[in-house]
Design a protein around this motif. Structure first.
Motif, mmCIF file in Angstrom:
data_model
loop_
_atom_site.group_PDB
_atom_site.id
_atom_site.type_symbol
_atom_site.label_atom_id
_atom_site.label_comp_id
_atom_site.label_asym_id
_atom_site.label_seq_id
_atom_site.Cartn_x
_atom_site.Cartn_y
_atom_site.Cartn_z
ATOM 1 N N ASN A 1 0.870 -1.170 0.000
ATOM 2 C CA ASN A 1 0.000 0.000 0.000
ATOM 3 C C ASN A 1 0.908 1.221 0.000
ATOM 4 O O ASN A 1 1.324 1.720 1.028
ATOM 5 N N GLY A 2 1.275 1.676 -1.202
ATOM 6 C CA GLY A 2 2.266 2.730 -1.350
ATOM 7 C C GLY A 2 1.677 4.129 -1.301
ATOM 8 O O GLY A 2 0.483 4.328 -1.050
ATOM 9 N N ILE A 3 2.534 5.108 -1.590
ATOM 10 C CA ILE A 3 2.143 6.521 -1.524
ATOM 11 C C ILE A 3 1.034 6.824 -2.516
ATOM 12 O O ILE A 3 0.113 7.596 -2.232
ATOM 13 N N ASN A 4 1.115 6.197 -3.704
ATOM 14 C CA ASN A 4 0.113 6.458 -4.739
ATOM 15 C C ASN A 4 -0.788 5.261 -4.987
ATOM 16 O O ASN A 4 -1.192 4.983 -6.122
ATOM 17 N N GLY A 5 -1.088 4.513 -3.898
ATOM 18 C CA GLY A 5 -2.043 3.440 -4.026
ATOM 19 C C GLY A 5 -1.421 2.051 -3.930
ATOM 20 O O GLY A 5 -0.215 1.888 -3.715
ATOM 21 N N ILE A 6 -2.277 1.029 -4.070
ATOM 22 C CA ILE A 6 -1.844 -0.358 -3.918
ATOM 23 C C ILE A 6 -1.090 -0.799 -5.164
ATOM 24 O O ILE A 6 -1.513 -0.553 -6.289
ATOM 25 N N ARG A 7 0.045 -1.454 -4.926
ATOM 26 C CA ARG A 7 0.877 -2.003 -6.004
ATOM 27 C C ARG A 7 1.083 -3.492 -5.741
ATOM 28 O O ARG A 7 1.272 -3.905 -4.593
ATOM 29 N N GLY A 8 1.104 -4.280 -6.761
ATOM 30 C CA GLY A 8 1.319 -5.720 -6.582
ATOM 31 C C GLY A 8 2.435 -6.246 -7.468
ATOM 32 O O GLY A 8 2.749 -5.663 -8.513
ATOM 33 N N GLY A 9 3.068 -7.342 -7.041
ATOM 34 C CA GLY A 9 4.062 -8.022 -7.878
ATOM 35 C C GLY A 9 5.400 -7.329 -7.976
ATOM 36 O O GLY A 9 6.132 -7.535 -8.943
ATOM 37 N N ILE A 10 5.766 -6.519 -6.961
ATOM 38 C CA ILE A 10 7.068 -5.851 -6.990
ATOM 39 C C ILE A 10 8.111 -6.821 -6.439
ATOM 40 O O ILE A 10 8.054 -7.224 -5.273
ATOM 41 N N TYR B 1 17.952 -9.120 -14.685
ATOM 42 C CA TYR B 1 17.610 -8.231 -15.786
ATOM 43 C C TYR B 1 18.007 -6.797 -15.443
ATOM 44 O O TYR B 1 18.924 -6.557 -14.654
ATOM 45 N N SER B 2 17.303 -5.817 -15.987
ATOM 46 C CA SER B 2 17.687 -4.415 -15.792
ATOM 47 C C SER B 2 16.439 -3.539 -15.803
ATOM 48 O O SER B 2 15.336 -4.019 -16.082
ATOM 49 N N PRO B 3 16.588 -2.221 -15.502
ATOM 50 C CA PRO B 3 15.415 -1.325 -15.507
ATOM 51 C C PRO B 3 14.684 -1.281 -16.846
ATOM 52 O O PRO B 3 13.510 -0.908 -16.891
ATOM 53 N N LYS B 4 15.371 -1.667 -17.924
ATOM 54 C CA LYS B 4 14.732 -1.669 -19.233
ATOM 55 C C LYS B 4 13.570 -2.646 -19.278
ATOM 56 O O LYS B 4 12.664 -2.548 -20.102
ATOM 57 N N TYR B 5 13.620 -3.635 -18.363
ATOM 58 C CA TYR B 5 12.563 -4.656 -18.314
ATOM 59 C C TYR B 5 11.820 -4.635 -16.983
ATOM 60 O O TYR B 5 11.218 -5.627 -16.593
ATOM 61 N N ALA B 6 11.863 -3.472 -16.279
ATOM 62 C CA ALA B 6 11.243 -3.381 -14.947
ATOM 63 C C ALA B 6 10.121 -2.362 -14.946
ATOM 64 O O ALA B 6 10.214 -1.301 -15.585
ATOM 65 N N ILE B 7 9.066 -2.668 -14.224
ATOM 66 C CA ILE B 7 7.969 -1.717 -14.037
ATOM 67 C C ILE B 7 7.673 -1.600 -12.532
ATOM 68 O O ILE B 7 6.525 -1.703 -12.095
ATOM 69 N N GLY B 8 8.747 -1.369 -11.776
ATOM 70 C CA GLY B 8 8.614 -1.219 -10.331
ATOM 71 C C GLY B 8 9.564 -2.105 -9.554
ATOM 72 O O GLY B 8 9.888 -1.825 -8.401
ATOM 73 N N CYS B 9 10.026 -3.177 -10.192
ATOM 74 C CA CYS B 9 10.911 -4.119 -9.500
ATOM 75 C C CYS B 9 12.319 -3.545 -9.353
ATOM 76 O O CYS B 9 12.725 -2.640 -10.099
ATOM 77 N N LEU B 10 13.057 -4.086 -8.399
ATOM 78 C CA LEU B 10 14.453 -3.738 -8.184
ATOM 79 C C LEU B 10 15.296 -4.764 -8.916
ATOM 80 O O LEU B 10 15.040 -5.977 -8.800
ATOM 81 N N THR B 11 16.324 -4.340 -9.660
ATOM 82 C CA THR B 11 17.038 -5.263 -10.539
ATOM 83 C C THR B 11 18.539 -5.243 -10.291
ATOM 84 O O THR B 11 19.091 -4.258 -9.776
ATOM 85 N N THR B 12 19.198 -6.354 -10.700
ATOM 86 C CA THR B 12 20.650 -6.504 -10.494
ATOM 87 C C THR B 12 21.455 -6.086 -11.715
ATOM 88 O O THR B 12 22.681 -6.042 -11.666
ATOM 89 N N ILE B 13 20.793 -5.823 -12.843
ATOM 90 C CA ILE B 13 21.442 -5.457 -14.122
ATOM 91 C C ILE B 13 22.441 -6.548 -14.522
ATOM 92 O O ILE B 13 23.583 -6.262 -14.855
#
Length: 918
Positions: free
Chosen positions: A838-847, A852-864
């Motif tokens: 339940n984040g600042i701008n609403g509920i987020r799921g699947g984080i 992979y890298s930010p090029k393939y991320a939509i909220g996830c943290l990545t190792t590149i």
């Protein structure tokens, strides 16, 4: 090095090297080595790509040449033996790979297995293939197995046996035992004066009939020696087809004999039979008279008879005390079924008879035991006040007693418990034991005890510590399924590559573990988790296929200049097994490495002695050093042997630890017992696992993996439900803290990455206080993660910074493991159970945190790191608290960061793009 044969494979359209390798069950690099024409395209940073295969291309596929199977292929013998009739089983065929010098019937070992609850359990092992099955075996699913190396129950080296009844009532055998009743006494066994001789008669078709047992003593006469009857006893044959009696060698007149040894034998005669069964394997009773008596004549009174004794001053006082003093004495105790019954069940009653001198008014303590094969369970205890010198006590066999003694599969398999009683004067040391009565466990009755019970005055005094509640899982056998569910990787995949040895070793594990005190759920969990890390339950010989730099880092012997040179000479030149040109360390160099690592220490000789490779890590525990092989052999022989089992000598036979299931597991158990590891295997905590590990591997190698295995064992063995009061860790919120910095630390492949630190065994409150005071400890693990969310193929990004498909909002969350159906291994959660926040701008799921890298991320943290999951796996290995339901949460703190705002080039992807800055 293994030998290979080669198969030709024609590449079909769309086939990949990975798919071909998987089809033929061979590693990709081995196909590459066998086919130099396969092109390897370097990608930089040590990475490479394999060029596409061409349709119609012919590849040589290496297949490891398998050694022809060795050992016993077929045995023969009577598969429907009559009860009580000895049968002989023989080897009729060997596997083709069996060396000629091994095709020797005298080298074959034999075993009998009984089926219990769908699995075969070892009942008996012998050096010769001769077996006599008794009436209790009728109706059982039995296998007779002949083997050279390890028993196999799924081929023709195992014969199915169906025992049939014998129509002729007869005594088929007599067996003699001492008080331990583990194995029959050998021919002319030696007992001491004061010990008891138990006699068991096996019969056919004789349940309810009486057997008269006679004890005879050998006497020398003018006409020669003959056996003279001394005493007789009559017993009834129980439902198992056996009758048991006991003879006591406690007659003080034997002390007056001048013979140093006295020989006895036993005869038995069945009711309505004219045949007397004569048991020729007698016993010798040793007379404990001093070898050099003091020559001094004195008169000793013995029941009114005057006798001349020369010397024996100390013994004289004992005679007087035992024969003429008025001190209370228990002279004999016996246990029997009331006369109107042929057998007894729980809910019914039995009789205890106590006889002695000057017992009137004395308090006598009695303790009832169930006599298991490898342990004795205390069922009940009490105190009786004697009304005369001879008294009977009626004992009810209660349901509670059944529960205490009813968990041992070995006994219940025969449908009975073996009960005996120990008796002593209250506050005195000498203890008398009764013979054994068999109690039927297949039925439960409740009946009123006839007559008046003896006056009891409570329970006996107990100076020993209070016993813990009985937990059925503590005594429960460890199963192969449990081991396979414990020894798994972080994805739940079993790590046991070959079950053969551990499958054969499990009966020995369950037979011998109680010998070293592994008899509680928590101890079983600690033991199994340690073995899982040491050998994965299949690798019973230490492997030295090391990359040369790893030799220097792992073993002190390679830290010197000379050692580094030898590491380069003997070790692998290429680290990555999947890299081009990889070649495993040769067998010769593995021997060199072992001899260098384990030289000149702990009774191992020099490099040239070969002791290093001989006493390398072997068995499920990976026992190393000659001194350990010697010490553990001695420990086993002194503390772990069962009955008349032969001594082991693992110094002379080190390969037994590698190849034989019994030695592989008993050496591990001996190490556990000798090093008193139970003293620290007492809690369900990471710190406790660390303490156990320190006794096994002082360098704490593989600690994180051991902790992971332990947590799995706690779950599989249901340690939290143990009734023996496991010391569960009360951690006051302690767990693991993962902190992702808000300050960009460096650029990695054009992306800003943030330092990510892991702190273990700490609460969220403690972390905040230590950070405020600038006293944070050094993190247990550190890496770098990217936080940008620039995925372009997953729909439109929110115009709010922390909205859907944008970066993870800062805050304090939980980190939880991925479950079946989820793509990644760990997710961020607000409540610690579901993968949503339940984040600042609403509920987020699947984080998630993933490769992979930010090029393939939509909220996830990545190792590149592209598809490389090395960092993810290292993080998982560190996060031993990640599994749920362990009362130790993993909290993740995502600190607020600075970003720059840009505009997406394609408005279909989004409006504002946020990117981290240094």
């Amino acid at each position: 090095m293994p030998e290979y044969i080669y198969l030709n494979h024609t590449v079909k359209q769309g086939e990949t090297l990975w798919g071909i390798a998987r089809h033929y069950k061979v590693e990709e690099h081995k196909i590459i080595q066998s086919n130099p024409e396969i092109k390897i395209i370097p990608q930089g940073n040590g990475r490479y790509e394999i060029a596409k295969l061409k349709e119609g291309q012919i590849l040589r596929i290496p297949q490891e040449k398998k050694e022809a199977k060795r050992g016993v292929k077929t045995i023969t013998g009577n598969t429907m033996p009559q009860a009580g009739v000895k049968e002989k089983y023989r080897v009729t065929e060997w596997y083709a790979g069996t060396p000629e010098n091994q095709r020797d019937s005298t080298k074959v070992k034999w075993a009998v297995y009984y089926q219990k609850e769908g699995k075969y359990i070892l009942k008996l092992q012998k050096e010769i293939g001769e077996f006599t099955f008794y009436e209790q075996a009728i109706g059982k699913d039995i296998r007779v197995v002949g083997y050279l190396y390890s028993p196999e129950l799924d081929n023709d080296s195992a014969l199915p046996i169906k025992v049939v009844s014998n129509p002729t009532p007869s005594i088929t055998s007599l067996s003699l035992y001492d008080i331990n009743k583990t194995n029959p006494l050998p021919r002319n066994a030696k007992l001491k004066l004061g010990q008891s001789l138990y006699v068991v008669a096996n019969t056919t078709n004789s349940v309810g009939k009486k057997i008269e047992f006679t004890l005879l003593k050998k006497e020398e006469k003018a006409a020669g020696s003959e056996y003279i009857p001394i005493t007789q006893k009559t017993e009834k044959v129980c439902t198992k087809g056996t009758a048991t009696t006991v003879f006591y060698f406690d007659d003080l007149r034997l002390l007056m004999s001048g013979e140093k040894r006295q020989k006895y034998r036993v005869n038995a005669q069945l009711e309505d039979s004219e045949t007397t069964y004569i048991f020729e394997n007698g016993v010798e009773i040793e007379n404990p008279r001093p070898s050099q008596p003091t020559l001094r004549k004195e008169t000793v009174l013995y029941k009114g008879t005057s006798a001349i004794q020369e010397g024996w001053n100390k013994l004289k006082e004992s005679y007087k005390k035992l024969t003429t003093s008025e001190e209370p004495q228990i002279q004999r105790v016996s246990l029997y079924i009331p006369e109107n019954k042929t057998k007894v069940s729980y809910g019914e009653y039995i009789k205890l008879k106590i006889e002695g001198k000057y017992l009137k008014g004395q308090n006598v303590e009695y303790t009832i035991y169930e006599d298991d094969t490898y342990s004795r369970e205390e069922l009940d205890a009490g105190v009786v006040q004697m009304q005369s010198d001879e008294q009977e006590v009626t004992l009810q066999l209660t349901q509670e007693m059944y529960k205490k003694g009813g968990t041992d599969w070995y006994e219940l398999m025969d449908g009975k418990h073996e009960i005996f009683v120990r008796v002593k004067l209250k506050g005195k040391t000498p203890i008398q034991s009764t013979g054994i009565i068999e109690v039927d466990t297949t039925v439960m009755k409740m009946e009123t005890i006839p007559g008046n019970r003896a006056v009891t005055t409570g329970k006996p005094d107990r100076k020993e510590e209070k016993k813990e509640s009985k937990c059925p899982r503590c005594d429960k056998d460890i199963t192969l399924e449990e081991i396979k569910n414990i020894c798994v990787d972080s994805k739940g995949k079993c790590l046991i590559k070959d079950e053969t040895l551990i499958k054969a070793a499990i009966p020995y594990l369950n037979q011998y573990r109680k010998k070293v005190g592994i008899n509680t759920c928590i101890r079983k969990a600690h033991f199994l988790s340690q073995i899982a890390q040491e050998s994965k339950f299949y690798s019973t010989e230490e492997n030295f296929n090391y990359y040369w730099e790893s030799l220097v880092l792992t073993f002190g012997a390679f830290n010197t200049e000379e050692g580094k040179k030898k590491a380069k000479l003997w070790g692998r030149a290429i680290k990555d097994k999947n890299s081009k040109g990889y070649v495993a360390v040769s067998k010769t160099n593995q021997i060199n490495i072992a001899n260098w690592v384990y030289k000149d220490k702990n009774k191992n000789g020099s490099f040239s002695s070969g002791d290093g490779t001989t006493y390398r890590g072997r068995g499920f525990k990976q026992i190393t050093w000659k001194s350990n092989y010697e010490d553990l052999s001695n420990y086993f022989n002194k503390n772990m042997k069962i009955g008349n089992e032969a001594n082991v000598d693992w110094v002379k036979n080190p390969l037994d630890l590698t190849n034989k299931p019994k030695e592989a597991i008993t050496s591990a158990l001996a190490y556990w017992g000798k090093n008193n590891i139970n003293s620290v295997a007492i809690k369900k905590s990471e710190e406790c696992v660390k303490s156990v590990t320190r006794k096994i591997n002082p360098a704490l190698k593989g600690l994180n993996e051991r902790i992971r295995f332990f947590k799995k064992a706690v779950d599989i063995l249901k340690v939290d439900e143990c009734l023996n009061g496991v010391n569960k860790s009360n951690n006051n919120g302690k767990g693991t803290i993962v902190v992702i910095s808000g300050i960009g630390n460096k650029i990695k492949k054009s992306w800003v990455v943030y330092e990510t630190n892991v702190y273990k065994d700490i609460s969220l409150e403690s972390y905040k206080k230590l950070k405020k005071d600038s006293k944070l400890p050094k993190p247990n693990y550190s890496t770098y993660l990217a936080r940008d969310a620039h995925g372009e193929k997953y729909g439109k990004h929110s115009n709010k910074r922390y909205g859907p498909k944008n970066e993870t909002p800062p805050g304090e969350y939980f980190l939880i493991p991925g479950v079946s159906g989820q793509k990644y291994k760990m997710y961020i959660s607000s409540n610690g159970t579901s993968a949503s926040i339940n984040g600042i701008n609403g509920i987020r799921g699947g984080i998630a945190i993933h490769q992979y890298s930010p090029k393939y991320a939509i909220g996830c943290l990545t190792t590149i790191t592209g598809k490389d999951t090395t960092i993810i796996n290292e993080l998982l290995e560190t996060l031993t608290d990640l599994p749920l339901k362990d009362n130790k949460p993993v909290r993740i703190i995502i600190e607020e960061r600075l970003v720059k705002e840009e505009t997406w080039e394609d408005p279909k992807i989004g409006t504002i793009k946020w990117t981290g800055i240094l």
